[in-house]
Each structure stands twice: as structure tokens, then as C-alpha cells.
Design an enzyme around this catalytic site. Structure first.
Site, PDB file in Angstrom:
ATOM      1  N   GLY A   1     -12.014   7.519  -2.742  1.00 26.24           N
ATOM      2  CA  GLY A   1     -12.423   8.648  -1.898  1.00 26.24           C
ATOM      3  C   GLY A   1     -11.626   9.896  -2.250  1.00 26.24           C
ATOM      4  O   GLY A   1     -11.200  10.097  -3.386  1.00 26.24           O
ATOM      5  N   GLY A   2     -11.391  10.707  -1.223  1.00 29.01           N
ATOM      6  CA  GLY A   2     -10.696  11.976  -1.438  1.00 29.01           C
ATOM      7  C   GLY A   2      -9.288  11.801  -1.971  1.00 29.01           C
ATOM      8  O   GLY A   2      -8.692  12.752  -2.486  1.00 29.01           O
TER       9      GLY A   2
ATOM     10  N   GLY B   1     -17.925  31.574 -33.397  1.00 34.69           N
ATOM     11  CA  GLY B   1     -17.263  31.644 -32.094  1.00 34.69           C
ATOM     12  C   GLY B   1     -16.088  30.689 -32.009  1.00 34.69           C
ATOM     13  O   GLY B   1     -15.099  30.963 -31.320  1.00 34.69           O
ATOM     14  N   ALA B   2     -16.188  29.559 -32.723  1.00 39.59           N
ATOM     15  CA  ALA B   2     -15.111  28.574 -32.658  1.00 39.59           C
ATOM     16  C   ALA B   2     -13.847  29.118 -33.335  1.00 39.59           C
ATOM     17  O   ALA B   2     -12.730  28.781 -32.942  1.00 39.59           O
ATOM     18  CB  ALA B   2     -15.551  27.269 -33.302  1.00 39.59           C
TER      19      ALA B   2
HETATM   20  C1  HXC Z   1      -5.351   1.502   6.904  1.00 34.27           C
HETATM   21  C2  HXC Z   1      -5.327   0.075   5.142  1.00 34.27           C
HETATM   22  C3  HXC Z   1      -6.075   0.981   4.385  1.00 34.27           C
HETATM   23  C4  HXC Z   1      -6.461   2.211   4.966  1.00 34.27           C
HETATM   24  C5  HXC Z   1      -5.670  -0.726   3.168  1.00 34.27           C
HETATM   25  N1  HXC Z   1      -5.108  -0.969   4.354  1.00 34.27           N
HETATM   26  N2  HXC Z   1      -6.281   0.463   3.144  1.00 34.27           N
HETATM   27  N3  HXC Z   1      -4.974   0.339   6.401  1.00 34.27           N
HETATM   28  N4  HXC Z   1      -6.089   2.413   6.242  1.00 34.27           N
HETATM   29  N5  HXC Z   1      -7.159   3.107   4.312  1.00 34.27           N
HETATM   30  C6  HXC Z   1      -4.367  -2.149   4.763  1.00 34.27           C
HETATM   31  C7  HXC Z   1      -5.269  -3.345   4.867  1.00 34.27           C
HETATM   32  O1  HXC Z   1      -5.877  -3.388   6.134  1.00 34.27           O
HETATM   33  C8  HXC Z   1      -4.272  -4.470   4.692  1.00 34.27           C
HETATM   34  O2  HXC Z   1      -3.578  -4.670   5.878  1.00 34.27           O
HETATM   35  C9  HXC Z   1      -3.283  -3.901   3.698  1.00 34.27           C
HETATM   36  O3  HXC Z   1      -3.450  -2.493   3.753  1.00 34.27           O
HETATM   37  C10 HXC Z   1      -3.546  -4.350   2.280  1.00 34.27           C
HETATM   38  O4  HXC Z   1      -4.910  -4.105   1.986  1.00 34.27           O
HETATM   39  P1  HXC Z   1      -5.864  -5.198   1.335  1.00 34.27           P
HETATM   40  O5  HXC Z   1      -7.248  -4.778   1.617  1.00 34.27           O
HETATM   41  O6  HXC Z   1      -5.458  -6.560   1.758  1.00 34.27           O
HETATM   42  O7  HXC Z   1      -5.505  -5.020  -0.202  1.00 34.27           O
HETATM   43  P2  HXC Z   1      -6.420  -5.219  -1.478  1.00 34.27           P
HETATM   44  O8  HXC Z   1      -7.215  -6.483  -1.317  1.00 34.27           O
HETATM   45  O9  HXC Z   1      -5.531  -5.086  -2.642  1.00 34.27           O
HETATM   46  O10 HXC Z   1      -7.467  -4.028  -1.436  1.00 34.27           O
HETATM   47  C11 HXC Z   1      -7.041  -2.705  -1.614  1.00 34.27           C
HETATM   48  C12 HXC Z   1      -8.177  -1.714  -1.270  1.00 34.27           C
HETATM   49  C13 HXC Z   1      -8.668  -2.024   0.170  1.00 34.27           C
HETATM   50  C14 HXC Z   1      -9.315  -1.883  -2.238  1.00 34.27           C
HETATM   51  C15 HXC Z   1      -7.599  -0.325  -1.383  1.00 34.27           C
HETATM   52  O11 HXC Z   1      -7.536  -2.132   1.053  1.00 34.27           O
HETATM   53  C16 HXC Z   1      -9.581  -0.966   0.706  1.00 34.27           C
HETATM   54  O12 HXC Z   1     -10.749  -0.940   0.373  1.00 34.27           O
HETATM   55  N6  HXC Z   1      -9.035  -0.135   1.587  1.00 34.27           N
HETATM   56  C17 HXC Z   1      -9.808   0.906   2.236  1.00 34.27           C
HETATM   57  C18 HXC Z   1     -10.147   1.968   1.252  1.00 34.27           C
HETATM   58  C19 HXC Z   1     -10.776   3.126   1.916  1.00 34.27           C
HETATM   59  O13 HXC Z   1     -11.974   3.093   2.250  1.00 34.27           O
HETATM   60  N7  HXC Z   1      -9.993   4.150   2.176  1.00 34.27           N
HETATM   61  C20 HXC Z   1     -10.450   5.338   2.783  1.00 34.27           C
HETATM   62  C21 HXC Z   1     -10.999   6.157   1.594  1.00 34.27           C
HETATM   63  S1  HXC Z   1     -11.589   7.679   2.127  1.00 34.27           S
HETATM   64  P3  HXC Z   1      -3.287  -6.142   6.452  1.00 34.27           P
HETATM   65  O14 HXC Z   1      -2.377  -5.909   7.598  1.00 34.27           O
HETATM   66  O15 HXC Z   1      -4.601  -6.712   6.856  1.00 34.27           O
HETATM   67  O16 HXC Z   1      -2.656  -6.872   5.314  1.00 34.27           O
HETATM   68  C22 HXC Z   1     -10.257   8.605   2.014  1.00 34.27           C
HETATM   69  C23 HXC Z   1     -10.533   9.950   2.521  1.00 34.27           C
HETATM   70  C24 HXC Z   1      -9.549  10.936   2.000  1.00 34.27           C
HETATM   71  O17 HXC Z   1      -9.228   8.284   1.569  1.00 34.27           O
HETATM   72  C25 HXC Z   1     -10.166  12.254   2.206  1.00 34.27           C
HETATM   73  C26 HXC Z   1      -9.347  13.320   1.607  1.00 34.27           C
HETATM   74  C27 HXC Z   1     -10.162  14.571   1.459  1.00 34.27           C
END
Ligand code: HXC
Length: 524
Positions: free
Chosen positions: A178-179, A414-415
Site C-alpha cells: 500500500g502507501g 538530440g541524444a
Molecule cells: C496491525 C499488523 C499489521 C498492520 C501486520 N500486523 N500488519 N497489525 N496493522 N498493518 C500484525 C499481525 O496482525 C500479526 O500480529 C503480526 O503483525 C505479524 O503479522 P503476520 O501477518 O503474522 O506476518 P506475515 O505472515 O509475515 O505477513 C506479513 C504481511 C501481513 C503480509 C505484511 O501481516 C499483512 O498482510 N499485513 C497487513 C498489510 C496491510 O494491509 N497493511 C495496510 C496497507 S495500507 P499477531 O499478534 O497476530 O502475531 C497502508 C496504507 C498506508 O499501509 C497509506 C499511506 C498513504
């Protein structure tokens, strides 16, 4: 009776402090650290220990925790809030860093986490020192809702405020979705590790499948190979975490700490006035044949050491850092082995970004020109070769650092201008005796200039051949241009290093001024 204000003995308080710090240093705890290691990843603190000279890291915000309470976060407070921040020394110079800690809430970014990153940026800007970011995060902390997005805004703003003031290097040491990918993209260089645990994309495989019906793996969508060969997002691809840290140190060794400093001069032990051996043998006599430009670069620069940026992307142009006579330079060279060295949209983007980085940080630019022109055809026109090509012109014309162009062979159209010529702002333009400098290549030129004569000719092939020979006699050498004063000198290839060093020394105190403005508007 003891006073209300009496504290426990200081030894006890120190003991308590030690215990609290030990807890903070454990991040998400032993189990999660083990899990991090099982994925082949180091922890945030292990990464910082590799980066900084031993015993120099000074942490800030050790005890900061989230202020949020939603979704049980009030019961999941971790010291540090998932990011280790501070400063230390890298090869004796002050560098700031943040390393996201995946063992704490997946390294996710909330308000406190973001404030800690913004704090190191604030300090780095005040003192003028580079920032290294080690990213390993699940992105915006979902429980913190829009406050997490505010946090990203804070980080992005810090990146932009620092751009052109202090160098910023990002190591992609985990996921970025994402972002979250945009902070790395706003920094100067991204180093990415190969392997399943490391990826970055705006939209992941699942959404890609649902919205487009396209099946793609994490790595095929956003792994290091994809980003360093196809998208150009990644500047350096490395095999493992240690290599990422070592490369960061090597990159820093070429960079000044900030935009007010000169890049670090270093005695390299390579004599400044030595001949460049054997370059004549690398370039073939036949102007249509390619050769290895990297070999020419490494023979010119100190001890053959060239740190190539974007080595696997847009390989028709080559950019990177080196030292010549101890002085740091940025090299921009056409690569005749790819599309004959012609410039396409990606090559122009790659060069323009590199040129602007060098200009921002007082790094002189050396062009090594051998290009037949911009790549023709509908594909390139539709992709906007006009606006992309314009970026290179803009970047060179805007740059006020010393600029030296050595024309090795073809410099057409141009290059030729895009590689920096006098009228665009080059300080010195040299040519090898093998240089050919003209508006367009002989074949095209003859067909345009003599279209009617070719149609009327009894023997058009013979006529074209004769006219090409005449054209080549006039322009397939550097002397016509040198007579006109647009080439400062024609030099023997073996003298190239000596000439560059002397020119750099003469240009050391170069000052060039621009009209005051808020900022220019580079073509995109
Ligand atoms: C809160 C999070 C988290 C998040 C992971 N965790 N991402 N907690 N917010 N965004 C937590 C999980 O719940 C988990 O906690 C621990 O971190 C480890 O994550 P796992 O999923 O077990 O790890 P893994 O299997 O290695 O997977 C990693 C991952 C996955 C692919 C990154 O965690 C994931 O898909 N996370 C969400 C990604 C996401 O959608 N993020 C938001 C993107 S949008 P526990 O306690 O259960 O172990 C964004 C907007 C930004 O970022 C905008 C800016 C402009």
C-alpha cells in the site's frame, strides 16, 4: 518518618532502568525474534548493530509507546512502538537511522512510530547528516485508523523536506504494501534484498486476483528482481541483509553528509596522471559494432572501482559513482551493447534522476558519450519519449556542479545534446579521435537531404553510398566540431583520466548562479 518525596536509592532506580531497557531491547519478545530469524531476517537491533561503528549507536525514543487504545492496543503497549531510532557513526561519520521492528505488531506504523521517524529526520536536518531507513513493516497500523495515515503523511513530509538536503537511503528488509511503499520511493536510493520475505507493491496479489483476475505471486509482483529489472523502483539488488548493510556503507562513502558539504575526497593510491591502458583495444574499428563501456569506465576510474546504480534496469545507459584522482564523480555513460546506446524513456528517467542527485549533493558529473540518438518508433512515442527525454535535458541544464563530457564515438542528434554539450551548460567537452558528431546518422541524413536526387538517380544505391561517404568524411570525426569551437579539445584515449582529473581540479571552485525561483517544473 520518611518524606513523601523520598525516592528509592539511586542504585535501585538504575537497576529498574536497566530492566526496563532490557525489556525494550527484547522488542516483541523471544518467540517473535525466533520467528523473525526463522524467515532468514535479522531483527531491527541486529541490523543497526551491523550498520554502525561498534558502540556508537545512540537510541532515542526507547520508551515511547502507542497512545491508542482501540482494538486492545491499550493492553499491547511495547516500548519503542515497533521502530528503533537514533544516530551513530558509520566509518566515523554521523548517520541517523530508523529500523522498523517486525516483532512488534508486525512493524506496523502508528502515530508514535511515525513521530519517532520524524524526530530523527528533524535532528538529521538540523545537523546535516544522512538518514538510513530499514523498512520491515505490515504498513499502516490498522487499529490506529486514520491516525496511522496521518503518521505516513508525517514520514512522507520528512522525506520530502530532507530531499536534496541530506542523502536518504532505504533498505527494503521486509514487506511494504500500500502507501507504505511511498516513503522508500521518496528517498534517494532503495536497496532491496532478494528472497521471499522481501517485497513491495501498492496492491497485493489478492486484490490483483479479485479485481483483475490476474494470478501473480508476491515475488513476481513485487520482489527485488522485478523492481530492479522491470519497474526501476529499486536501485540496488542484494543477496542478503549483510550485503545490504555493507552496500549502504559503500554508498555513503561517496556522499557528502549534506548539500553544503563537498563529497569526501580520498587518497586512493591510484596515480592521478597515469595512462588509461588498452582502451583502444576495447572499442572496435567498426563504428557499427558494440563494446563494453563498463570496461572503459573501470579503466579510467581509481582502482577500477565503480558503484553502478540501477545496474539491471534501463541498461542502455549506465550511471554510478567512482573516484578519479580521489575526487568523487557521478558517471553517465551510454552503453553501445544495449540498443546501440540509444536513449529510451527509462534510460532518460534513470539518467535524469541520477544527474539531479549528483547536482543536489555537489558531485561533479562526467558524461561518456556514444549514442546514435533517441529510440524511434510508436512504442517510445506513445510512452512519451518527448517528456521523458526532456527530463535529461532539464537535469543537465539545471545542474551547476562541474560537468565534463568526453565524446567517445557517436554523438548524434538530440541524444548528443542530452549527454550535455556546451550550450546546455557543460564546462568542458572533449572528444576522442574516434568521435562522430552530427545532427543525425549518415544513412538517415543522406536520405533526407538527397530525397529528390535519389529518386531521379539511375543507380540510387551507388548514389547513396557515395553521399554517405561524403557525409562521413565531413562529420564522422571530431575536427569539424572542434573547428567550430564546440569541442574544447580532441584527446588521445590514454589521456582521458589525466584530462578529467585536471579539469576537475580546475573546476573545483566553480560557481554558477540561477534566477531565484520557488522551484522549477521538471517534465514528467
Ligand atoms: C496491525 C499488523 C499489521 C498492520 C501486520 N500486523 N500488519 N497489525 N496493522 N498493518 C500484525 C499481525 O496482525 C500479526 O500480529 C503480526 O503483525 C505479524 O503479522 P503476520 O501477518 O503474522 O506476518 P506475515 O505472515 O509475515 O505477513 C506479513 C504481511 C501481513 C503480509 C505484511 O501481516 C499483512 O498482510 N499485513 C497487513 C498489510 C496491510 O494491509 N497493511 C495496510 C496497507 S495500507 P499477531 O499478534 O497476530 O502475531 C497502508 C496504507 C498506508 O499501509 C497509506 C499511506 C498513504
Amino acid at each position: 518518618m520518611s518524606s513523601l518525596y523520598e525516592k528509592p536509592p539511586v542504585e535501585k532506580l538504575v537497576e529498574e532502568l536497566k530492566q526496563l531497557k532490557a525489556k525494550a531491547y527484547q522488542g516483541g519478545g523471544d518467540e517473535r525474534i525466533k520467528f523473525q530469524h526463522s524467515k532468514g531476517k535479522l531483527t531491527a537491533r541486529e541490523r543497526l548493530a551491523l550498520l554502525f561503528d561498534e558502540g556508537t549507536f545512540m537510541e532515542v525514543g526507547t520508551f515511547a509507546t502507542t497512545k491508542a487504545t482501540e482494538f486492545g492496543l491499550d493492553k499491547q503497549r511495547f516500548y519503542g512502538d515497533g521502530v528503533v531510532t537514533g544516530w551513530g557513526k558509520v566509518d566515523g561519520r554521523v548517520v541517523f537511522a530508523y529500523a522498523q521492528d517486525f516483532t512488534v505488531l508486525g512493524g506496523s506504523l502508528g502515530e508514535t512510530h511515525a513521530s519517532k521517524i520524524a524526530k530523527v529526520y528533524e535532528l538529521a536536518l538540523k545537523v546535516g547528516a544522512p538518514v538510513v531507513g530499514i523498512n520491515d513493516s505490515g504498513g499502516a497500523r490498522i487499529q490506529e485508523g486514520a491516525m496511522a495515515l496521518e503518521g505516513y503523511g508525517m514520514v512522507f513530509r520528512s522525506n520530502v523536506m530532507a530531499s536534496g538536503v541530506v542523502p536518504q537511503i532505504t533498505i527494503m528488509a521486509g514487506p511494504a504494501a500500500g502507501g507504505a511503499v511511498y516513503s522508500p520511493a521518496l528517498t534517494d536510493f532503495i536497496i532491496m534484498i532478494k528472497g521471499d520475505a522481501y517485497y513491495m507493491f501498492v496492491t497485493g496479489p489478492e486484490i490483483t486476483r479479485v479485481s483483475l483476475g490476474e494470478e501473480v505471486s508476491y515475488q513476481d509482483l513485487g520482489g527485488a528482481v522485478v523492481h530492479s529489472t522491470k519497474s526501476g523502483v529499486v536501485h540496488f539488488m542484494v543477496e542478503n541483509e549483510e550485503e545490504a548493510i555493507n552496500l549502504t556503507k559503500r554508498l555513503l562513502s561517496y556522499l557528502p553528509s549534506n548539500n553544503m558539504e563537498e563529497p569526501p575526497y580520498m587518497e586512493t593510491g591510484d596515480p592521478a596522471d597515469r595512462d588509461v591502458q588498452g582502451v583502444e583495444q576495447i572499442m572496435p574499428n567498426d563504428a557499427a559494432k558494440p563494446y563494453n563501456i563498463r570496461e572503459i569506465i573501470t579503466r579510467i576510474v581509481d582502482n577500477g572501482e565503480f558503484l553502478e546504480v540501477h545496474r539491471h534496469w534501463a541498461t542502455n545507459i549506465i550511471v554510478g559513482f567512482a573516484r578519479v584522482g580521489g575526487h568523487v564523480v557521478g558517471i553517465v555513460a551510454n552503453n553501445p551493447e544495449e540498443f546501440g546506446g540509444s536513449i529510451d524513456v527509462d534510460a532518460a528517467d534513470k539518467a535524469a534522476r541520477f544527474i539531479r542527485f549528483c547536482d543536489a549533493f555537489n558531485i561533479p558529473l562526467i558524461s561518456l558519450t556514444d549514442t546514435p540518438g533517441y529510440v524511434p518508433g510508436t512504442e517510445q512515442e506513445y510512452k512519451g519519449i518527448i517528456r521523458h527525454g526532456a527530463k535529461m535535458l532539464y537535469a543537465f541544464a539545471e545542474a551547476t556542479v562541474p560537468k565534463i563530457n568526453v565524446i567517445l564515438r557517436k554523438a548524434y542528434g538530440g541524444a548528443h545534446i542530452a549527454m550535455d554539450i556546451h550550450s546546455l551548460g557543460a564546462d568542458l567537452v572533449y572528444a576522442w579521435p574516434t568521435a562522430e558528431i552530427a545532427v543525425t546518422g549518415p544513412e538517415g541524413a543522406v536520405r533526407i537531404l538527397f530525397r529528390k536526387e535519389i529518386q531521379a538517380s539511375q543507380n540510387p544505391d551507388e548514389f547513396i553510398k557515395q553521399k554517405i561517404a561524403e557525409y562521413r568524411k565531413l562529420f564522422a570525426n571530431p575536427y569539424w566540431a572542434a573547428e567550430k569551437g564546440i569541442i574544447d579539445d580532441v584527446i588521445e584515449p590514454k589521456d582521458t583520466r589525466r584530462v578529467i582529473v585536471r579539469a576537475l581540479e580546475m573546476l573545483k571552485n566553480k560557481r554558477e548562479f540561477r534566477y531565484p525561483k520557488k522551484h522549477g517544473n521538471i517534465p514528467l
